[in-house]
Design a protein around this motif. Structure first.
Motif: not given
Lengths: 171, 517
Positions: B415-443
């Motif tokens: 990605t060209r986006a800033e690392p801070k943005k990536v960090t925030s996205w991965v830890l908040n939105t992405f991880l939150g989404f996974l938790k909500q769907q009860n999925l592991a990262v591999s899934e």
């Protein structure tokens, strides 16, 4: 080491390793108490059935006691007769196993492919410590299986110290 | 306040037992409700009085708890510690058992090189002194799943001693307030695992499976430097991550690859240490802190009520949420340790002391192992903070989830986006989404490339952040992201689905709650 347990009481008189401890000082503390016998029976699963057995044990201990006459100050204890050998390191490959059938033939009782633990206090105990296999070490204090070993003779034979040769006493 | 409250301040290592009615109301149980609320309620403990407008009653003093841990980790090796049978979690009963494991007469132990390397690597990772000479002993006790009647361990002279383990706990309300603590590593030793006993209720008998008998274990003994359940849990978690990073153990508590026993005592600060109890059967990460805290409270309650603490072994009952005594009328167990007569001392070498002309297979070089040590979690986190400017707690979060770090790094790459943005996205939105769907990262249905693409769009302000979040959340079959809503025409042909396949001719629109030009 069971001998060490017995000698707990001898600490007072056996402060150093030098010289031959006087007989008088030793006599009183050499007595093997009833609790100690019970303790040993539980730990080693042997049967001290009679006073004769206890007396024989006391004699055996007294005999081994003479080792203390040796001055070992400044001498490193030898842990193993293999101390000059190399410890062989095996590569981490799977070369054994898959012989369940053979092994299970050794067992008196088998359920499907499991060994059935021998009956007795150990099994009864399991009922009470249901599902918590980590309690094993504590449970051993309740295992009290009588076995008929001729402890005295075994002791004599292994110590090779009895000048009279192995005796065939029944306990 | 009408209800008596139990509070303590972990960071200050002080436990305050304060209640309106004194100790008597608590009886035997622990008000678990107050446990969590107590902790969260503390921000900066030093300044805030624990109970406002209430003087401590006469006789109430601070308590300090002392927690030490013994951790058993199953070594990740192909074969067992002293025999060539396989190490595997799920296999038909007694199929992975050799004659030695079954303790048939005439069999002898043969040490597995890989297990020694695992122990040395773990010792090096924990800053231990590696003993050039270590010895094996027998620990005797009788139990159905220990066919030999003894366990081969290293009681007198273990392979590694005197190390330290650094871990982090969060003090205060927010995850952001983290402090690093250290706990001493007393020793690391190699020992055998026992078999498994299963109780058959129906027929009232005990069944024995020896598949696990003889598997190599690393026993890591931590000094009693910890003072509460949270610290203990954090230390165990860090050790878990280290073992996994080294590859010496998979350290999965659920599969029994990591087992913890805790030694707990309480005392008044400045006074001698109290009588300790041992709590066994702590095999779940979730309950580890709870169990330890319960035991600390139990001891405090007991002493406050004028009782005494027995030097006993207790077990944690998960269902009841409390520790229960294991029957131990006989006091301390006498294991009758003796040197293992069939094994010579284990000698280790370094580059300076390597015997010339020795078979490399038969010799272990500590320096060589040190060079080959993988990157430790602590170092990885420091690098992340330095390289991407993220906060320490973010680096912790990234390493805390299996596969998340790799995912993050893959997104960064594309990605060209800033690392801070990536960090925030991965830890908040992405991880939150996974938790909500009860999925592991591999899934995850969202691949790193897809997320990278999404973040690029976001970066170019082609889509709004809320739209992007929605896009991520909508998943279809075959890992493709279906993006709905209005999309500026000039972007349509450039939009690809994850996996790089363009689906021509399909009208793709982006729901745009905040229309952008």
């Amino acid at each position: 080491m069971w001998a060490r347990a017995v000698w707990l009481g001898l600490r007072a008189s056996a402060g150093g390793r030098r010289g031959f401890p006087s007989k008088a000082a030793h006599q009183g503390s050499r007595r093997v108490t009833a609790e100690l016998i019970e303790h040993l029976e539980r730990l080693a699963l042997v049967d001290f059935g009679s006073q004769e057995a206890v007396a024989r044990l006391e004699k055996a201990i007294a005999f081994a006691d003479r080792l203390r006459a040796v001055d070992t100050d400044g001498v490193e204890p030898m842990e193993s007769v293999l101390e000059d050998r190399c410890l062989y390191l095996r590569s981490d490959n799977v070369v054994e196993g898959n012989c369940a059938e053979e092994l299970l033939q050794n067992s008196h009782r088998v359920v499907e492919e499991y060994f059935v633990a021998p009956p007795g206090p150990a099994s009864c105990l399991m009922e009470e410590v249901l599902g918590t296999e980590n309690m094993r070490e504590e449970a051993t204090s309740f295992i009290y299986v009588k076995s008929h070993q001729d402890l005295g003779s075994l002791l004599h034979q292994s110590l090779l110290l009895n000048p009279e040769g192995p005796q065939n006493h029944k306990f | 306040m009408a209800t008596p409250m139990l509070r303590w301040c972990c960071p200050g290592r002080r436990w305050i037992f304060a209640g309106i009615g004194g100790g008597s109301r608590h009886g035997r149980g622990v008000p678990t409700g107050s446990t969590s609320s107590g902790k969260k309620g503390q921000s900066s403990v030093a300044q805030q009085p624990l109970i406002t407008a209430q003087k401590p009653r006469k006789g109430e003093r601070e308590w300090a708890a002392v927690v030490g841990l013994e951790i058993h980790a199953q070594i990740a090796s192909n074969s067992k510690l002293f025999s060539g049978s396989q190490v595997d979690f799920a296999a038909p009963p007694n199929s992975l058992v050799s004659f030695f494991d079954a303790s048939l007469p005439g069999t002898l132990p043969v040490l597995n090189r890989r297990c020694v390397e695992a122990a040395v690597m773990t010792g090096l990772a924990l800053d231990c002194h590696i003993n050039r000479k270590s010895l094996f002993d027998r620990k005797h006790y009788f139990y159905a799943d220990l066919p030999a009647g003894y366990q081969i361990t290293q009681q007198r002279l273990p392979i590694a001693v005197n190390g330290s383990l650094a871990y982090s706990v969060c003090v205060g309300k927010r995850w952001s307030q983290m402090v690093t603590r250290t706990v001493g590593v007393k020793q690391i030793q190699l020992e055998q695992d026992s078999g498994k006993s299963l109780h058959d209720n129906l027929r009232s008998q005990t069944l024995i499976d020896l598949n696990r008998a003889g598997v190599g274990l690393l026993e890591v003994v931590l000094e009693p430097d910890m003072s509460c359940g949270e610290e203990a849990a954090a230390a165990v978690r860090e050790l878990q991550l280290i073992l996994q990073a080294l590859g010496t153990s998979q350290a999965n508590m659920a599969e029994g690859q990591l087992r913890v026993d805790a030694n707990i005592s309480v005392h008044h600060p400045g006074e001698p240490l109290g009588v300790r109890t041992e709590v066994k059967n702590l095999n779940s990460a979730r309950f580890l802190a709870k169990a330890i805290d319960y035991e600390i409270q139990r001891q405090i309650s007991e002493l406050e009520n004028g009782g005494k603490i027995l030097n006993e072994t207790r077990s944690f009952d998960y269902k009841l949420g409390c520790t229960v005594p294991m029957r131990d009328k006989e006091g301390k167990q006498d294991y009758r340790f003796m040197p293992e007569p069939n094994l010579p001392p284990l000698l280790l070498y370094d580059s300076g002391s390597l015997p010339t002309g020795a078979d490399p297979q038969q010799v272990i070089d500590i320096d060589q192992l040190r060079e080959r040590l993988p990157e430790l979690p602590r170092v990885t986190r420091e690098k992340l903070v330095r390289q991407y400017g993220m906060l320490p707690e973010h680096s912790f979060a990234l390493l805390n989830e299996v596969g998340l770090l790799e995912f993050f790094q893959n997104v960064i790459k594309e990605t060209r986006a800033e690392p801070k943005k990536v960090t925030s996205w991965v830890l908040n939105t992405f991880l939150g989404f996974l938790k909500q769907q009860n999925l592991a990262v591999s899934e995850s249905p969202v691949t790193p490339s897809a997320l990278a693409e999404l973040l690029d769009l976001l970066d170019r302000k082609a889509i709004s952040s809320s739209a992007a979040k929605q896009a991520q959340c909508v998943k279809t079959r075959k890992n493709s992201i279906l993006i709905k809503g209005g999309l500026p025409p000039h972007l349509q042909p450039h939009l690809t689905v994850s996996g790089g396949r363009k689906v021509p001719g399909t009208q793709r629109t982006l729901t745009n709650k905040h229309p952008e030009g």
